[in-house]
Design an enzyme around this catalytic site. Structure first.
Site, short mmCIF file in Angstrom:
data_model
loop_
_atom_site.label_atom_id
_atom_site.label_comp_id
_atom_site.label_asym_id
_atom_site.label_seq_id
_atom_site.Cartn_x
_atom_site.Cartn_y
_atom_site.Cartn_z
CB CYS A 42 1.07 10.09 0.01
SG CYS A 42 0.09 10.97 1.40
CG ASP A 49 3.60 6.91 1.56
OD1 ASP A 49 4.38 7.85 2.04
OD2 ASP A 49 2.35 7.13 1.47
CB VAL A 64 0.54 -16.98 -2.11
CG1 VAL A 64 1.67 -16.61 -1.13
CG2 VAL A 64 0.41 -15.91 -3.24
CD GLU A 65 5.12 -18.38 -8.11
OE1 GLU A 65 6.02 -18.46 -8.32
OE2 GLU A 65 4.39 -17.34 -8.44
#
EC number: 1.7.1.13
Length: 129
Positions: A42, A49, A64-65
């Protein structure tokens, strides 16, 4: 004494979004990825968070790999950043790397102080599969 970074810390620090060619560029299809251990800090309190990231996308020229996306999102662990900014930044980086037909990213943050936040962002137009 200078301590050598652990191998996981090095991998995260060097993370980049690696992609490969879409194996079925002429076929509309969707890829769904869930990352249940996302963390950042935060920017106001410094408290951690925690969120579940859910991504659904229709690939364009690149996909995407999976290990690369895992390491990339882990790089946010010590960053002070708002829920809204981190969700939008991750989407922007994924769009730049993959050039999808459509992509949606949802960040479902754990409740803190009796407040539950879900941020959902998207790019492009979803096509029927």
């Amino acid at each position: 004494m200078t301590q050598t970074p652990l191998y996981g810390e090095r991998a995260i620090a060097e993370a980049e979004l690696i992609c490969f060619d879409n194996p079925r560029p002429g076929r509309p299809y969707e890829v769904s990825i869930e990352l249940p251990e996302f963390t950042c800090k935060c920017p106001f309190s410094g408290y951690p968070d925690f969120a579940v990231l859910r991504m659904i996308y229709q690939p364009g020229p690149r996909v995407v790999e999976l290990k690369a996306i895992k390491l990339y999102v882990n790089s946010y662990r010590d960053q002070s950043i708002s829920h809204e900014e981190v969700t939008n930044r991750i989407l922007d980086d994924l769009v730049a790397a993959t050039d999808p037909v459509w992509m949606q990213l949802e960040a479902d943050f754990n409740p803190r102080g009796n407040v539950h936040t879900v941020v959902r962002v998207s790019h492009g137009t979803r096509q029927p599969c």
